[in-house]
Design an enzyme around this catalytic site. Structure first.
Site, short mmCIF file in Angstrom:
data_model
loop_
_atom_site.label_atom_id
_atom_site.label_comp_id
_atom_site.label_asym_id
_atom_site.label_seq_id
_atom_site.Cartn_x
_atom_site.Cartn_y
_atom_site.Cartn_z
N TYR A 161 -8.75 -0.17 7.38
CA TYR A 161 -7.70 -0.78 6.67
C TYR A 161 -6.68 0.35 5.88
CZ TYR A 161 -3.55 -2.70 4.16
OH TYR A 161 -2.98 -3.59 3.51
N LYS A 165 -3.02 2.64 6.50
CA LYS A 165 -1.35 2.70 6.14
C LYS A 165 -1.61 4.12 6.40
CE LYS A 165 -0.79 -1.63 6.17
NZ LYS A 165 0.47 -1.94 6.50
#
Length: 238
Positions: A161, A165
């Site tokens: 994750y 980003k």
């Protein structure tokens, strides 16, 4: 006839996405509610309309080329152009059994997270750009996270994750550079740690509070910043 601006918010059927749709709708935007689940999408449209927002549903799975192409066609038929694109859809990916521990990282989970959080944003952005170019002051806002900041490195270790980003922010700067001589303004924002099902509702921060920075970037003046990463306080170091 009033020339209403139209905004597409991906993943707008719940959480921060719904709050962003509500925030833009409250200041007069017609909102295209992007949702993968038709039932949830229709429910969100009904809730927005009940609150006085002009909204319509758009079936949208950001991992599917065909779905994204069809969504662009729907928006073109309904609105003729697009003034704001908010790339909100995102997933955390599985975390069980060391799946996002970098030393035992499950590469399939990395692929799955990137397909939504990065490739999905590219798919949607490129499909919507022709419609955005028809607007006078088009804006693109990518919903990122300070977990992608190399400077801050907050939150738990999530090796699929967090890097997704970081890459999302990097891609955003490439769009901003490419579109520097156009009227399309591209930025990213961190809504903060917000109480949604994404976080197990484990935060005092509300979706409306998280949505505020996205609404602000979606409504920037023509001389507003480009290629930046912002939260409520200003620029996020990354």
């Amino acid at each position: 006839m009033i020339d209403t601006k139209t905004a597409l918010v991906t993943g707008a059927n719940k959480g921060i996405g719904f709050a962003i749709a509500q925030g833009l709708g409250a200041i007069g935007y017609t909102v295209a509610v992007g949702a993968r689940d038709d039932v949830r999408g229709k429910e969100a449209v009904e809730r927005l309309r009940a609150a006085g927002v002009d909204a319509f549903g758009v079936a949208l799975d950001v991992t599917s080329d065909d779905s994204v192409t069809a969504a662009a066609a729907t928006i073109e038929q309904t609105a003729g152009r697009l003034d704001v694109l908010v790339n909100n859809t995102g997933i955390a990916g599985r975390t069980d059994g060391g799946a996002q521990d970098p030393t035992t990282l499950d590469l399939d989970i990395v692929r799955t997270v990137l397909d939504t959080n990065v490739f999905g944003v590219i798919r949607v952005t490129n499909a919507m750009l022709p419609l955005l170019r028809r607007a006078n002051s088009p804006r693109i806002v990518n919903i990122s996270s300070s977990m992608g900041s190399l400077a801050l490195q907050p939150g738990p270790i999530l090796a699929a994750y967090a890097p997704s980003k970081s890459m999302l922010n990097s891609i955003m700067t490439q769009y901003a550079r490419q579109l520097a001589d156009t009227n399309v303004i591209v930025n990213a924002c961190c809504p903060g740690y917000v109480a949604t099902d994404f976080t197990g509702f484990n935060s005092p921060r509300t979706p409306d509070q998280g949505a505020a920075i996205a609404v602000r970037l979606a409504t920037l003046p023509d001389d507003g910043p480009r290629g930046g990463f912002f939260n409520d306080e200003g620029v996020v170091p990354w």
